[in-house]
Write a protein that holds these residues in place. Structure first.
Motif, mmCIF file in Angstrom:
data_model
loop_
_atom_site.group_PDB
_atom_site.id
_atom_site.type_symbol
_atom_site.label_atom_id
_atom_site.label_comp_id
_atom_site.label_asym_id
_atom_site.label_seq_id
_atom_site.Cartn_x
_atom_site.Cartn_y
_atom_site.Cartn_z
ATOM 1 N N MET A 195 -7.335 -2.833 0.304
ATOM 2 C CA MET A 195 -6.970 -1.586 1.031
ATOM 3 C C MET A 195 -7.663 -1.562 2.177
ATOM 4 N N PRO A 238 0.571 0.821 -4.483
ATOM 5 C CA PRO A 238 -0.831 0.841 -4.079
ATOM 6 C C PRO A 238 -1.602 0.556 -5.315
ATOM 7 N N ILE A 243 0.686 -1.177 -0.081
ATOM 8 C CA ILE A 243 -0.088 -0.120 0.071
ATOM 9 C C ILE A 243 0.909 1.296 0.278
#
Length: 567
Positions: free
Chosen positions: A480, A472, A468
């Motif tokens: 997430m 990402p 992340i």
């Protein structure tokens, strides 16, 4: 000046007290009043507070007389305005270092625009009434208002004897700027008439006094008594009280688990500006700017291929050539150079040739036209088809190009043979604009656009905690959110995951709602409202909006079962 600062401090303190008083309101309504337009006529005395005499000698200052007429209005129960016309007879007693110690006099006419503040309404306890009550009280008789204003003063009718024979000064009538502050106290005689007294301190530029130290400023203390007349009877009314006590503890918030992404398909897109020797289609890695261009291509592809499980599903290449040679040759160059980049990628990454989809445009007239349409902001190698901001951009077109821009655009827009079109461009203004375009714009028209589409596997929460921050784009919105919930609610990493998610999926309503909830929980209300704007109009989004209003104290609210209810 000291007195004006003092009055300003008094007004500021009163305003702060007024705000404090209002924020304590928690009942349904409050009984208050507001005066309409009013007239004032006051007569009185004034003292010349010569700045060259100490305040300890105030009793020795000369007395004089004056009057003023004013019209004003209360806009709210606390704040109002007033315009006053004053006429004073001023007197001064010189300081010992001046030759004459007698008292000299002149007249002064001034106009002031004042802001008024009702001090008694600040310190008077509010009178609350319950909803639907027929409550009635008597009007308050005593009223104290503070005021401060700016204006101008006109001095005239001087004595003929000078104040000083050694210090130059002006004895001409002058219009001078002035400021003042003071208080007005009144006592109600009837619903229309009030008797009162006013004390004010005025500071203005005065070239007729204080000559001992060549000081151009003078102060006047005025005390006057008179009458105030209300043009309309003072109104009393009830108004609803907004519950300004703010919600301190965050209630339950409607976080939403995003829908799973069955197949995570991603793509990277870029534009390669490779240099080739004249009429050649072979990529030379060390030729001119090729080392920089190839490094940029490798960086973007390596970023997408960070994981061994990444599967490339399609690679789209589209090559372009610039229109400065025969169309047939440009066709060969655009096609050959596209194939050259395809071969380079296969050699360096072992891509399967079956995933490639190639196309080419022999001459990039579209981007040439785009540059001429907007020559100030559209830079070849510097806008939509080139991401590297450090690359040398095309300079702004010079005047000799701009002068013939419309003519060149008409030629480019014609439906005709490309080689004939190029010949017409060369003839515009003797060929000078074309030669500039050939040197500065055409290199950016020789490019190959690429799109690499790939598929990524699902990742565990533990792996997602690392990705992340580094990749990402490889995570789905659901992954997430799972990363966020793996941290303590309200922690820094928890909020980071929610904000990175909304940054990666900026138009997703669920991502925006969760980000808004995260910001509310961490008391970042400005950011929360920004994300809430893109969270849709769902029941959950509306509820989060109500929580924000309760935290700001802008609505009546109550808390039931750890949920906010707006009254």
């Amino acid at each position: 000046m000291r007195e004006f600062v003092l009055w300003s401090f008094v007004l500021l303190s009163a305003a702060m007290r007024a705000q404090t008083t209002q924020t304590q309101a928690t009942t349904d309504s409050i009984l208050t009043d507001k005066a309409p337009f009013y007239l004032q006529l006051y007569l009185g005395v004034n003292k010349s507070a010569n700045e060259n005499l100490p305040w300890t000698e105030f009793s020795g200052y000369p007395w004089s007389t004056g009057m003023f007429f004013a019209i004003g209005r209360e806009i709210t129960p606390l704040w109002g305005w007033r315009v006053a016309l004053r006429i004073n007879r001023n007197k001064s007693r010189n300081v010992p270092v001046c030759e004459s110690k007698e008292v000299w006099a002149w007249n002064n006419t001034s106009v002031f625009a004042d802001a008024t503040f009702d001090v008694t309404d600040v310190f008077r306890k509010p009178e609350f009434i319950p909803k639907d009550s027929a409550h009635n009280i008597l009007s308050h008789r005593f009223n104290l208002k503070a005021f401060a204003g700016i204006g101008a003063a006109y001095t005239w009718s001087f004595d003929k004897v000078p104040l000083s024979y050694t210090h130059p000064y002006s004895r001409s009538s002058k219009l001078l700027p002035a400021i003042r502050a003071g208080v007005t106290a009144t006592w109600k005689l009837s619903n229309r008439w009030h008797i009162g007294a006013e004390l004010s301190q005025t500071l203005f530029e005065d070239h007729f006094n204080g000559v001992a130290y060549d000081t151009p400023l003078d102060t006047r203390t005025n005390l006057k008594v008179g009458l105030t007349y209300l043009l309309i009877k003072k109104k009393r009314f009830t108004k609803p009280v907004i519950r300004l006590n703010k919600l301190k503890e965050c209630p339950l918030l409607p976080f939403i688990m995003p829908d799973p992404e069955e197949t995570k398909l991603r793509q990277i897109a870029g534009h390669a500006f490779l240099d080739f020797p004249v009429n050649e289609t072979v990529i030379y890695p060390d030729y001119r700017r090729n080392p920089e261009e190839l490094a940029r291509i490798h960086k973007s592809i390596d970023s997408a291929m960070f994981d061994k499980s990444v599967v490339v599903t399609r690679i789209i290449l589209h090559g372009y050539a610039s229109p400065e040679s025969p169309y047939s040759n440009n066709t060969r160059l655009a096609k050959g150079r596209t194939e050259a980049l395809k071969s380079y990628l296969i050699r360096n990454y072992n891509f399967n040739s079956q995933v490639f989809q190639t196309n080419f445009t022999p001459e990039d007239w579209e981007n040439l036209q785009g540059f001429l349409i907007d020559t100030h902001t559209r830079k070849v190698k510097g806008d939509f088809w080139y991401e590297n901001k450090n690359y040398t951009e095309t300079p702004e077109a010079p005047e000799f190009v701009l002068k013939h821009r419309d003519e060149m655009l008409r030629i480019i827009g014609r439906n005709m043979d490309p080689d004939a079109k190029e010949e017409l461009l060369k003839k515009v203004a003797g060929g000078e604009p074309y030669r500039w375009l050939l040197e500065h714009v055409y290199p950016g028209l020789r490019h190959t656009d690429y799109i690499i589409e790939y598929k990524i596997r699902a990742f565990s929460v533990e792996k997602g905690r690392k990705l992340i921050y580094t990749h990402p784009e490889a995570l789905s919105l659901e992954e997430m959110y799972k990363v966020a919930t793996s941290y303590k609610e309200g922690s820094e990493n928890w909020l980071d995951a929610l904000l990175i998610a909304v940054n990666q999926f900026p138009d997703n309503e669920t991502a925006n709602l969760n980000a808004a909830c995260g910001c509310v929980m961490t008391k970042r209300l400005v950011d929360a409202k920004k994300y809430l704007e893109k969270a849709g109009t769902t029941r959950q989004a509306n509820y989060v909006g109500n929580v924000i209003k309760a935290m700001e104290g802008s609505v009546n609210w109550k808390l039931e079962n750890n949920r906010i209810i707006i009254e």
